[in-house]
Scaffold this active site. Structure first.
Site, short mmCIF file in Angstrom:
data_model
loop_
_atom_site.label_atom_id
_atom_site.label_comp_id
_atom_site.label_asym_id
_atom_site.label_seq_id
_atom_site.Cartn_x
_atom_site.Cartn_y
_atom_site.Cartn_z
N LEU A 143 4.92 -7.44 6.41
CA LEU A 143 4.18 -6.21 6.14
C LEU A 143 3.06 -6.56 5.17
CD1 LEU A 143 6.95 -3.51 5.46
CD2 LEU A 143 5.57 -3.74 7.52
N ASP A 144 1.90 -5.92 5.32
CA ASP A 144 0.83 -6.13 4.35
C ASP A 144 1.32 -5.76 2.96
OD1 ASP A 144 -0.83 -6.82 6.45
OD2 ASP A 144 -1.77 -4.84 6.59
N ARG A 145 0.73 -6.37 1.96
CA ARG A 145 1.16 -6.13 0.57
C ARG A 145 1.15 -4.64 0.21
NH1 ARG A 145 -1.71 -8.76 -4.82
NH2 ARG A 145 -0.23 -7.92 -6.32
N THR A 147 1.33 -2.08 2.23
CA THR A 147 2.11 -1.24 3.15
C THR A 147 3.56 -1.20 2.67
OG1 THR A 147 0.71 -1.91 5.00
CG2 THR A 147 2.83 -0.94 5.56
N ARG A 245 -4.34 -0.68 11.05
CA ARG A 245 -5.47 -0.34 10.19
C ARG A 245 -6.80 -0.45 10.95
NH1 ARG A 245 -4.16 -4.15 5.10
NH2 ARG A 245 -6.09 -3.22 4.29
#
Length: 319
Positions: A143-145, A147, A245
């Site tokens: 997961l993106d930081r 998110t 995104r």
């Protein structure tokens, strides 16, 4: 409560405390003691339940007898607990499910999944500190930081292989919640736009829609409308970097507080809700358990900042 040896306590668990995790129970019994020390005495086996060692996730049962050792906390030690240890303890509270094969975490926003790129701490390093006895702990996906939400961690190599195969065969259903700009059209149910990843000189990853990119698909469903903003459920079919995104931006509806693909004017409109983080949350994950073969659906609740944002938007919409 009976006492045996100076400072050692034996606490009998009543129905009122049954079902509570041992680490959370100890935090109520040992007020003022740093979380790091609580996990340390658990790890060393100084805390016993019915004379046996237990893991932090053990759930108490009525009738259990808990041995609590004397804990001395010097003021300096209490103040010297590093932010890293605090983060490790916070990860313990974020565990949604755990067994011998896997661990499911509700990752907090702002925490990277692994260290690197100037970050000394990530989820996987934190979990390894929390579970020093675990011989194998590896991320199944990322997961993106910024998110938040469901993150799957394998505790066995065989589990990692099985879960990776589900990802490759598109046998894993991921559902995210995103707050996007404007009124998302009901007919826009699928975005298929190839994505190309570029690495800037700074090491930053930027993704854009390009005919030269990899095929990418995200399915969308409107969950709630607020006039000038929409809460959508986004279900990625493929798993490209920054996919949701970039696909929301491509559809003309960027996500709130996206520092890379967002809209500053939209973010400023949301100031009254108190939101100051990316509104992208991995809300649910459905997959086949690698050990039992049963279908599991895990759900991760929204954090306080996202809940508050939606509550205030609802209040504004009613006016």
């Amino acid at each position: 409560m009976k006492t045996e040896n100076p400072g050692v306590q034996f606490v009998a668990i009543t129905a009122e405390n049954a079902g509570q995790r041992i680490d959370n129970f100890l935090r109520t019994q040992l007020k003022g003691v740093p979380k790091s020390m609580i996990y340390r005495i658990l790890r060393k086996g100084e805390v016993r339940v019915n004379k046996g060692r237990v893991k932090p996730e053990y759930k108490l049962e009525a009738g259990d007898e808990v041995r609590i050792p004397p804990v001395r906390v010097a003021e300096r030690e209490d103040q010297a607990v590093s932010p890293k240890l605090e983060k490790v303890a916070a990860l313990a509270d974020a565990i949604l499910y755990e067994d011998d094969h896997l661990l499911v975490l509700n990752k907090p926003a702002g925490t990277a999944v692994h260290g690197g790129s100037g970050l000394s701490f990530g989820v996987i390093e934190g979990l390894r500190a929390l579970r020093p006895e675990a011989r194998f702990l590896e991320l199944v996906h990322r997961l993106d930081r910024d998110t938040s939400g469901i993150l799957l961690v394998a505790k066995k190599r065989s589990a990692l292989r099985a879960l990776h195969e589900q990802l490759r065969e598109k046998g894993m259903q991921k559902d995210y919640l995103a707050l996007v700009r404007g009124d998302w059209p009901s007919h826009l149910k699928v975005v298929q736009a190839p994505l190309l990843k570029n690495i800037l000189q700074s090491g930053e990853r930027v993704v854009r829609v390009s005919a030269e990119g990899k095929p990418s698909e995200t399915r969308f469903k409107v969950e709630e409308r607020f006039g000038w903003a929409t809460l959508v459920k986004a279900s990625p079919v493929t798993g490209r970097t920054h996919q949701i995104r970039v696909h929301t931006l491509h559809g003309g509806h960027p996500i709130a507080f996206d520092d890379r693909y967002g809209d500053r004017e939209f973010d400023s409109q949301l100031a009254s809700t108190g939101l100051a983080r990316l509104f992208l949350h991995a809300a649910a994950l459905t997959f086949t358990h690698p050990g039992t073969g049963e279908t599991l659906r895990m759900e991760a609740p929204l954090d306080g900042a996202l809940k508050q944002c939606l509550t205030r938007l609802r209040q504004q919409t009613k006016k």
